[in-house]
Every structure is written in C-alpha cells, then in structure tokens.
Design a protein around this motif. Structure first.
Motif, short mmCIF file in Angstrom:
data_model
loop_
_atom_site.label_atom_id
_atom_site.label_comp_id
_atom_site.label_asym_id
_atom_site.label_seq_id
_atom_site.Cartn_x
_atom_site.Cartn_y
_atom_site.Cartn_z
N LYS A 2 0.82 -1.21 0.00
CA LYS A 2 0.00 0.00 0.00
C LYS A 2 0.85 1.27 0.00
N ASN A 30 1.49 1.49 -3.72
CA ASN A 30 0.32 1.67 -4.57
C ASN A 30 -0.77 2.56 -3.99
N GLY A 31 -0.70 2.90 -2.73
CA GLY A 31 -1.67 3.79 -2.10
C GLY A 31 -2.61 3.07 -1.14
N GLY A 78 -5.57 4.48 -0.32
CA GLY A 78 -6.93 4.88 -0.66
C GLY A 78 -7.43 6.02 0.22
N GLU A 79 -8.63 6.47 -0.08
CA GLU A 79 -9.24 7.60 0.64
C GLU A 79 -9.40 7.31 2.14
N GLU A 80 -9.52 6.04 2.49
CA GLU A 80 -9.68 5.64 3.90
C GLU A 80 -8.51 6.13 4.76
N ASN A 83 -1.36 13.05 -0.17
CA ASN A 83 -1.70 12.46 -1.47
C ASN A 83 -0.82 11.24 -1.77
N VAL A 102 -2.27 8.40 0.15
CA VAL A 102 -3.55 7.98 -0.41
C VAL A 102 -3.36 7.28 -1.75
N PHE A 103 -2.55 7.85 -2.63
CA PHE A 103 -2.41 7.33 -3.99
C PHE A 103 -1.14 6.48 -4.20
#
Length: 195
Positions: A93, A96-97, A99-101, A121, A124-125
């Motif tokens: 993660k 690769n991110g 996420g918005e969570e 960012n 997140v991303f």
C-alpha cells in the motif's frame, strides 16, 4: 617511522569502532508498539521503506530528531499494524496507495492540517516504487575508495617531504664538511707561509 605507523593503526582502530557503533545504533528505531509480533512487523516494514528526508537509508534508521516526516510515517505505520495489516500489505500500500480511507488516520489528518497535501496524497495514492529501500552502496563504496586513496596520497607526500629533508641534511652535512676542508686548507696555507 614507527610513530607514523602507530598513529595510522590508532586512527584505523578508532574508525572501526565508530563504524561498529554506528551500525549497532543505525539499525534500531523506537516504536510505541508492545506486542512482539507487532514490533517484528514494524521493524520489517521500516526496513523495507526508505526515509523521506535521507533517501539513501531505510526509514528504520532515520532519526526522529532529524526527519519529522519519517517520524510521522512511522506512527502511521504503527497505526496500520494496530489495525491488523501485515508487513507485505503495508509495503504494497505504501507503493500503490492506501486509498481515501487513509485520510481518517490522525497522522494523515495532521499532514493535511499542516498544508502538506503532497505527503497526504502520496499516502492515499501511493509513493510508487521509489519508496522502497533498495540498498545502494555505490556512494559509500566510492567514498571509502576516495578516503583510502587520499590517505595513501597523504602518506606518500609525508614521506616524500621527509625524504628531501633528510637528503638536504646530507647535502648540508657535505657542505659543512667542505667548509671544514676549506678551512683546514686555509690554515695549512697560513702555516706554510709562516715557515
């Protein structure tokens, strides 16, 4: 000559002990986690992710005092471990991110509040493959080679400087001897004229 070698050996011994000491301390990092499995996971993740401030080292070796961004990311990693994520999941993660969570995490919220939206960012991303700590010893090896060559050069120049000085002493000794010979001839001439 022995004194020079003694000094060189002492400097090498000091350098070796400092290297060993820094290696011991460079591999440790503080964590608030208390469970042994979580601590192992934390150390695994922090050894696989690079420091944000000093990209040539793993975040595990990054000091809290010198890099506040990495310190906050370590807290974020602790939070992910407490949520039950594995080392592989966290590293994946990070690349690769999350996420918005991830925006609900207190650490990421502090990034946003501080105006560091770039870091938020990235979490997140994803940071991309560049976040992975890939040991690159090129600069370390080049630095060691340069230091060794510089050391040899300094030793060479030291002995070269010493060598002309000793040959100058021999030449000055010859000059003194020639001066004494000239003086003896002069005295001999005076004595012959007196006869």
């Amino acid at each position: 000559m022995k004194l020079v070698y003694s000094k060189i050996l002492i400097l090498l011994a000091i350098g070796a002990s400092l290297t060993a000491t820094s290696a011991v301390f460079a591999d440790s990092t503080y964590t608030n986690l208390t469970e042994p499995d979580q601590i192992r996971t934390f150390h695994e993740v922090t050894s696989r992710i690079r420091c944000i401030c000093i990209p040539s080292i793993a975040i595990k070796s990054c000091s809290f005092n010198n890099c506040t961004v990495s310190a906050k990311l370590k807290l974020f990693i602790e939070n992910r471990i407490q949520k039950g994520e594995t080392a592989d999941q966290i590293v994946h993660k990070m690349v690769n991110g999350f996420g918005e969570e991830a925006l609900t995490d207190p650490v990421i919220q502090k990034f946003v509040e501080a105006g560091n939206t770039g870091m938020a960012n990235s979490v997140v991303f994803g940071f991309g493959e560049n976040i992975l700590a890939t040991p690159d010893s090129t600069w370390i090896n080049l630095s060691l080679i340069f230091a060794g060559l510089l050391g040899f050069l300094l030793i060479y120049l030291y002995f070269k400087r010493k060598s002309p000085a000793s040959s100058a002493k021999v030449e000055s000794g010859k000059a003194v001897q020639q001066g004494q010979d000239s003086f003896q001839r002069y005295l001999s001439e005076i004595q012959e004229k007196q006869k």
